[in-house]
Write a protein that holds these residues in place. Sequence first.
Motif: not given
Length: 174
Positions: A51-73
């Motif tokens: 719902l926040l994404d649908r409203l155009g929220f640029e900050i992904p506040l639910v899942l976070g924007a920055e990663s602590f761990v680099e996930l494998p590709d």
Amino acid sequence: MNGNWLRVSPDELERARTDLGWAYEIAMTARDDNSGRWTATDKAWNGLDFLLDRLGFEIPLVLGAESFVELPDVEPDSEEMFDFLENLEDDWGYGPPSYLTPAQVAAAASQLATLTEDDLIRGVDPQELNRAEVYPGTWEKPGELAWVAHYLPDVRSFFAASAKEGDAIICWLD
């Protein structure tokens, strides 16, 4: 599967970047103590994110924007990803946590400040969430959108308090 947030100072965020085990202990203590540093959106996390994404929220506040761990590709549901997640030092739940910087928290708090529960769900067809396969997938039930929206006042307060203190937020699903 539940969405969680933990407020941390910039110094605590720096330590968490190098010691996720320490951060995990802080998170579990805050959750167990029902501390004001921790809050959750329970199973509404994915609906709120949608719902926040649908409203155009640029900050992904639910899942976070920055990663602590680099996930494998690799594919998210692949055996390689499951092996990688299984070997992480601490069990944060469904994958490693991520975070929002103090600047991202402040930006999210600003966007949330004037958002109402009605704004969040106005004009939303529950079938939109079903088509997008938004968890928990029970959107045809009466009151499901209102259930997600009822979290908004607490989310707004949590982010406002975090922004006021200059805190970062660690985000995770368990």
